[in-house]
Design a protein around this motif. Structure first.
Motif, short mmCIF file in Angstrom:
data_model
loop_
_atom_site.label_atom_id
_atom_site.label_comp_id
_atom_site.label_asym_id
_atom_site.label_seq_id
_atom_site.Cartn_x
_atom_site.Cartn_y
_atom_site.Cartn_z
N VAL B 324 31.43 -7.43 -23.24
CA VAL B 324 32.25 -6.53 -23.98
C VAL B 324 33.46 -6.33 -22.71
N SER B 325 33.28 -6.58 -21.58
CA SER B 325 34.33 -6.38 -20.46
C SER B 325 35.49 -7.19 -20.77
N PHE B 326 34.85 -8.61 -21.00
CA PHE B 326 36.08 -9.78 -21.41
C PHE B 326 36.84 -9.17 -22.72
N ILE B 327 36.08 -8.53 -23.67
CA ILE B 327 36.84 -8.23 -24.90
C ILE B 327 37.57 -7.16 -24.40
N ALA B 328 37.59 -6.14 -23.76
CA ALA B 328 38.33 -5.07 -23.38
C ALA B 328 39.57 -5.71 -22.54
N VAL B 329 39.41 -6.63 -21.75
CA VAL B 329 40.46 -7.09 -20.99
C VAL B 329 41.30 -7.71 -21.91
N GLY B 330 40.76 -8.50 -22.53
CA GLY B 330 41.55 -9.24 -23.58
C GLY B 330 42.43 -8.65 -24.58
N ALA B 331 41.62 -7.31 -25.02
CA ALA B 331 42.36 -6.58 -25.87
C ALA B 331 43.69 -5.89 -25.20
N ALA B 332 43.47 -5.40 -23.93
CA ALA B 332 44.51 -4.76 -23.12
C ALA B 332 45.75 -5.84 -22.94
N LYS B 333 45.38 -7.01 -22.64
CA LYS B 333 46.44 -8.11 -22.53
C LYS B 333 47.26 -8.53 -23.77
N LYS B 334 46.39 -8.29 -25.11
CA LYS B 334 46.90 -8.36 -26.23
C LYS B 334 47.83 -7.30 -26.71
N LEU B 335 47.50 -5.92 -26.16
CA LEU B 335 48.08 -4.96 -26.66
C LEU B 335 49.68 -5.07 -25.74
N GLU B 336 49.52 -5.19 -24.57
CA GLU B 336 50.67 -5.55 -23.76
C GLU B 336 51.70 -6.56 -24.28
N LYS B 337 51.04 -7.78 -24.86
CA LYS B 337 51.89 -8.71 -25.37
C LYS B 337 52.52 -8.15 -26.49
N MET B 338 52.01 -7.18 -27.43
CA MET B 338 52.70 -6.65 -28.46
C MET B 338 53.42 -5.49 -28.19
N GLY B 339 53.90 -5.32 -26.98
CA GLY B 339 54.92 -4.22 -26.43
C GLY B 339 54.25 -2.88 -26.42
N VAL B 340 53.01 -2.69 -26.45
CA VAL B 340 52.46 -1.34 -26.23
C VAL B 340 52.29 -1.14 -24.68
N ASP B 341 52.69 -0.07 -24.21
CA ASP B 341 52.76 0.42 -22.81
C ASP B 341 51.68 1.06 -22.68
N ASP B 342 50.36 0.80 -22.14
CA ASP B 342 49.17 1.63 -22.06
C ASP B 342 49.00 1.54 -20.58
N ALA B 343 49.50 2.80 -20.08
CA ALA B 343 49.66 2.64 -18.55
C ALA B 343 48.16 2.43 -17.80
N VAL B 344 47.13 2.86 -18.37
CA VAL B 344 45.81 2.82 -17.81
C VAL B 344 45.00 2.12 -18.51
N GLY B 345 45.14 1.47 -19.66
CA GLY B 345 44.38 0.52 -20.58
C GLY B 345 43.19 1.40 -21.39
N ALA B 346 43.75 2.51 -21.63
CA ALA B 346 42.80 3.48 -22.45
C ALA B 346 42.56 2.90 -23.80
N VAL B 347 43.33 2.42 -24.59
CA VAL B 347 43.05 2.03 -25.81
C VAL B 347 41.93 0.74 -25.71
N ALA B 348 42.18 -0.14 -24.80
CA ALA B 348 41.03 -1.21 -24.56
C ALA B 348 39.84 -0.58 -23.99
N VAL B 349 39.70 0.19 -23.07
CA VAL B 349 38.62 0.62 -22.33
C VAL B 349 37.88 1.67 -23.20
N HIS B 350 38.76 2.54 -23.95
CA HIS B 350 37.79 3.54 -24.79
C HIS B 350 37.75 3.01 -26.06
N GLY B 351 39.08 2.75 -26.71
CA GLY B 351 39.06 2.44 -28.19
C GLY B 351 38.41 1.40 -28.71
#
Lengths: 54, 452
Positions: B324-351
């Motif tokens: 799941v760690s790989f999924i979370a890291v991948g989700a954080a990168k994807k969100l960033e590419k979509m223009g979402v600035d999540d300063a601490v990766g909360a959406v990926a880590v928690h959501g």
């Protein structure tokens, strides 16, 4: 004065200075007022701080 | 010295007296257990405090910290005002049932020598709510107005998450009674809800100035990475209070049960919490080799197995956490590419992790029976409930932040963002000895002159 009990015999719930619904309601409104007041206070502080740094 | 011959009645009286002593001590033990769980949970907030301040640039460090402290201070009273009532009133959906005993003027909501439970459970749940507020807090640093953040954190920490808790954690919650929902460690009701609420806010809040240049994401470096790592480890410590608070300490001869009344014990939680932590750290390290993400991996790992802490084999928990760690890291990168600035990766880590964790319980534990006539765990039920968690989190976060944005109350002005929130709002420097010598240090007289 203020206490809702005169003995610890058979005591269950006790609310010092608030042994009637009216006082409890006033305390509740007081909690609401302080939380809402905090947010209002911060809004005012932000407005003034942002004005000072225009 | 003469002794009286015991009678049946006197023996029964002695036995009753012993039983009363035992019952009182057992009730005290329950209180003591949750008291310390709540105390340990405070460490989650100490951790978030250090982690957020470290993740900010130095010009925003104190503002990030003050925001986090105030979140705790407003969630506690608002959870007292209506959070606990929401949990007790809404297990069946959106129509409240009778729960006047949970209103702030009820006899059980205060000192009551006959009630050794309500206060301690209220406290644990209030701290769960505060955790959701801290999850939001880190993601929005360096550009949100404190006033807007506090409004949002009250909606999340004393409203939205506890509605999810009523649906998915209450003994009569519809997710359990109709779907067989299983989420013992709150992957869904706390983490998924907070993560997707945060996503809704981030869309309206927008990225920090300089985060994207011509659409290309830039790295905004944390001013104190070591502090973020220590903060994250403090959150891991606090998780033991959080997860301890998720288990039910029953009286009588029942022993430990999950919140769904199924048998479990702290040993099961211990195996899988630690194996999840380790797997998450390893997975995120391999995926990124980044210190911040390596330590965040501990959170990902625990959250990824939290929903099934009571039923996973430890080896399975370890593998789930790593993957799941790989999924979370991948989700954080994807969100960033979509223009979402999540300063601490909360959406990926928690959501994202929380949603995946809920679904994985259906994959690996489908068919496991529930108690009290509730349907068994199923992949279908877990998936439906995971989707409900995403929507329940995202929609209020998006709507409330949208309204704040329209009222120009959500974000600080651009020039303030450039100057730094500490300089403008806090009137203090986190590291005054390193501040430029031409910058006067604010004194109380200065603050009064500025109308503070």
């Amino acid at each position: 004065m203020g206490t809702s009990i005169t003995t610890w015999e058979n005591v269950s719930a006790y609310f010092t200075f608030a042994d009637n619904p009216m006082m409890l309601m006033l305390f509740t409104l007081g909690v609401v007022g302080i939380v809402a007041g905090l947010i209002r206070f911060i809004m005012k502080h932000e407005k003034e701080a942002f004005e000072n740094h225009k | 010295m003469a002794t009286e011959t015991p009678t049946l009645e006197s023996l029964q009286a002695a036995l009753d007296a012993q039983q009363a002593v035992f019952n009182m001590h057992q009730a005290m033990n329950v209180e003591v257990f949750y008291w310390w769980c709540t105390a340990i949970m405070v460490m989650i907030h100490a951790g978030f405090l250090a982690y957020e301040m470290g993740a900010s640039r130095s010009k925003n460090a104190l503002a990030a910290g003050v925001k986090n402290i105030l979140a705790l201070a407003v969630i506690i009273p608002t959870f007292y005002l209506f959070g606990w009532w929401i949990y007790n009133a809404f297990p069946t959906g959106l129509i409240p049932i009778e729960a006047s005993g949970a209103l702030p003027w009820a006899a059980s909501m205060g000192p009551d020598v006959q009630d050794m439970g309500t206060g301690i459970f209220w406290a644990a749940f209030a701290l769960f709510g505060a955790t959701t507020g801290s999850i939001l807090s880190g993601a929005v640093i360096e550009r949100i107005r404190v006033s807007a953040f506090l409004i949002l954190t009250v909606v999340l920490g004393s409203g939205v998450w506890i509605l999810a808790g009523a649906w998915g954690w209450h003994p009569d919650g519809w997710m359990l009674t109709e779907m067989g929902y299983h989420d013992v460690g709150a992957s869904g009701v706390v983490h998924a809800i907070a993560g997707f609420f945060t996503l809704g806010v981030l869309i309206n809040l927008g990225p920090r100035v300089g985060k994207f240049i011509n659409g290309v994401p830039q790295q905004i470096k944390a001013h104190n990475l070591p502090m973020t790592l220590i903060g994250l480890m403090m959150i891991i410590f606090g998780f033991f209070g959080f997860l301890g608070g998720c288990i039910i300490f029953n009286g009588g001869d029942v022993g430990w049960t999950t919140i769904y009344n199924t048998p479990t014990n702290l040993s099961a939680f211990a195996f899988n919490t630690l194996m999840g932590f380790a797997g998450g750290v390893i997975g995120c390290y391999i995926a990124t080799r980044d210190p911040f993400w390596t330590m965040s991996g501990g959170l990902v790992g625990i959250i990824s197995v939290a929903a099934g802490l009571d039923i996973y084999a430890p080896g399975l928990a370890f593998i789930i956490a790593t993957c799941v760690s790989f999924i979370a890291v991948g989700a954080a990168k994807k969100l960033e590419k979509m223009g979402v600035d999540d300063a601490v990766g909360a959406v990926a880590v928690h959501g994202v992790t929380g949603v995946v964790a809920v679904i994985l319980v259906g994959v690996f534990a489908g068919g496991t029976p529930n108690m009290d006539g509730n349907p068994p765990i199923s992949l279908y039920g877990q998936t439906v409930c995971a989707i409900v968690m995403m929507v329940l989190g995202f929609v209020p976060g998006y709507i409330v932040s949208y309204l704040l944005k329209k009222a120009d109350m959500l974000r600080v002005p651009t020039n303030v963002e450039d100057l730094g929130l500490d300089e403008v709002e806090i009137l203090a420097h986190p590291y005054p000895e390193t501040a430029p010598s031409i910058t006067p240090v604010a004194t109380n007289i200065d603050l009064e002159a500025k109308g503070a």
